[in-house]
Motif scaffolding. Structure first.
Motif, PDB file in Angstrom:
ATOM      1  N   SER A 144      -7.946 -11.893  -6.918  1.00  0.00           N
ATOM      2  CA  SER A 144      -7.937 -10.460  -7.217  1.00  0.00           C
ATOM      3  C   SER A 144      -8.078  -9.617  -5.945  1.00  0.00           C
ATOM      4  O   SER A 144      -7.742  -8.433  -5.943  1.00  0.00           O
ATOM      5  N   ARG A 145      -8.564 -10.241  -4.858  1.00  0.00           N
ATOM      6  CA  ARG A 145      -8.638  -9.553  -3.560  1.00  0.00           C
ATOM      7  C   ARG A 145      -7.452  -9.923  -2.663  1.00  0.00           C
ATOM      8  O   ARG A 145      -6.942  -9.093  -1.920  1.00  0.00           O
ATOM      9  N   ILE A 146      -7.021 -11.167  -2.726  1.00  0.00           N
ATOM     10  CA  ILE A 146      -5.876 -11.616  -1.917  1.00  0.00           C
ATOM     11  C   ILE A 146      -4.629 -10.798  -2.241  1.00  0.00           C
ATOM     12  O   ILE A 146      -3.843 -10.448  -1.354  1.00  0.00           O
ATOM     13  N   VAL A 147      -4.454 -10.443  -3.516  1.00  0.00           N
ATOM     14  CA  VAL A 147      -3.243  -9.746  -3.952  1.00  0.00           C
ATOM     15  C   VAL A 147      -3.096  -8.377  -3.283  1.00  0.00           C
ATOM     16  O   VAL A 147      -1.989  -7.833  -3.190  1.00  0.00           O
ATOM     17  N   LYS A 148      -4.196  -7.812  -2.765  1.00  0.00           N
ATOM     18  CA  LYS A 148      -4.142  -6.503  -2.123  1.00  0.00           C
ATOM     19  C   LYS A 148      -3.351  -6.527  -0.809  1.00  0.00           C
ATOM     20  O   LYS A 148      -2.917  -5.492  -0.314  1.00  0.00           O
ATOM     21  N   ILE A 149      -3.163  -7.707  -0.244  1.00  0.00           N
ATOM     22  CA  ILE A 149      -2.489  -7.836   1.056  1.00  0.00           C
ATOM     23  C   ILE A 149      -1.008  -7.443   0.970  1.00  0.00           C
ATOM     24  O   ILE A 149      -0.458  -6.797   1.871  1.00  0.00           O
TER      25      ILE A 149
END
Length: 388
Positions: A292-297
């Protein structure tokens, strides 16, 4: 005289009966109900009770008309009033059951959660509230349920204060309330919550929440185009982050800080520095393994590629990001990648696809607005300055 007194008491008694039936309908049945079915049943009974009151009033009027000799009134007006009353009663019952069906059809976990939190708060079950805050706060953010998250934050902050749990109170002020209000662009309220949370975080010497407060305050500066002020706050966040003892939490915070630096570098027309900060953020987030944080890249990398006029790389980033965001259910990243694809397809001359992605982004953005979003105009302006 005795006949007049008798007539007065007849009318008076029927009025009392009418009011008694109305009060019965309104106050005997419970005003609080924990299920929509129970609420609807209560409403139907109230409607029927009011109907009984009306019938008693009409019957009283009939009785009075017999004593006073108002035959035309009795034979005509009462009939029309009775018909009107029956139509009204049936329509009320239909409306109540239609409302029940609508509520049951549109009931979601976030709406049920807020109802349960309100109930727990009224009953003083504060520990249960804090358990719900821990379990559901992140999910509400990821799924774009911002209003429900704010309600969770308000109730949980109050519960934490009453239990003397300062660390949880700080978490609700900085994350559940502060950051969610930033996302909803309510910057004045957000700043108030963040500063209050920052003050308590410093008092209890919690470096993680000190860093996070500074990071969120920097986002407000970015929205106000104060990039110098934003970078200063991000540096303060970094100073606090390196003092975090827990390695996992430290990496998570540093990843967010590098992400913030990326945005500032991009707005300052420093795409190479932005890429370097984003690379550091990506490495830390991959190490943490939180999808859910990696996708922000992806969306941010796509924007940097746009600024560098590498539209093919931008397109790949946005398509990959959109797929991942949908799979995870992260609405804010869906919006960012839809907007990105809209710009890319517009540049390619494919107006149909550009319009499709733009509309998708607009629909989602009305439900779950995103914070720190680069508009078409902002990206074009950055490109223009870079070209100069």
């Amino acid at each position: 005289l005795s006949i007049l007194i008798l007539k007065f008491f007849i009318i008076h008694n029927w009025l009392v009966n009418c009011l008694s039936a109305f009060n019965l309908a309104n106050y005997v049945f419970p005003t609080y109900c924990n299920t929509s079915l129970k609420c609807t049943i209560v409403n139907v009974y109230k409607t029927l009770g009011r109907g009984v009151a009306t019938l008693l009033a009409l019957y009283g009027m009939v009785e009075a008309s017999e004593y006073f000799g108002w035959e035309p009134f009795k034979n005509n007006v009462i009939l029309f009033l009775s018909i009107a009353f029956n139509i009204w009663l049936v329509s009320e019952i239909i409306i109540h059951f239609a409302r029940l069906r609508y509520i049951e059809k549109n009931k979601t976990l976030p709406s049920v959660l807020t109802e349960e939190l309100d109930r727990l708060s009224k009953n003083g079950e504060y520990e249960a509230i804090l358990r719900h805050q821990k379990n559901f706060s992140r999910s509400l953010l990821v799924e774009g349920k911002y209003k429900e998250r704010i309600r969770l934050g308000e109730i949980a902050e109050d519960a934490a204060l009453k239990l003397g749990r300062k660390e949880i109170q700080v978490a609700t002020l900085i994350d559940d309330l502060g950051w969610t209000l930033v996302t909803l662009k309510e910057y004045s309220k957000a700043r108030q919550k963040l500063l209050h949370g920052l003050k308590i975080a410093k008092e209890i010497n919690n470096s993680y929440w000190v860093a996070k407060a500074y990071r969120h305050l920097a986002a407000i500066k970015i929205e106000g185009s104060d990039y110098k002020g934003a970078y200063q706050l991000i540096e303060k966040a970094h100073e606090a982050a390196i003092q975090i003892d827990d390695v996992r939490l430290k990496d998570e915070m540093l990843a967010g800080i590098e992400y913030g630096k990326t945005i500032v570098h991009l707005f300052k027309i420093e795409p190479e520095n932005a890429l370097e900060s984003l690379r550091k953020s990506e490495q830390l987030r991959l190490k943490g393994g939180d999808k859910s944080r990696i996708v922000k890249i992806f969306a941010l990398k796509g924007k940097i590629a746009e600024v560098l006029n590498d539209m093919l790389l931008a397109k790949d980033c946005y398509r990959h990001g959109l797929t991942e965001a949908k799979e995870i259910g992260r609405k804010d990243e869906e919006i960012r990648n839809h907007y990105g694809l809209s710009r890319v397809y517009e540049a390619e001359g494919n107006k149909t696809k550009a319009q499709f992605h733009f509309k998708q982004a607009e629909v989602l953005n009305k439900e779950s607005p995103v914070s720190v979003e680069m508009t078409d105009e902002a990206i074009e302006l950055i490109k223009l300055h870079k070209a100069k």
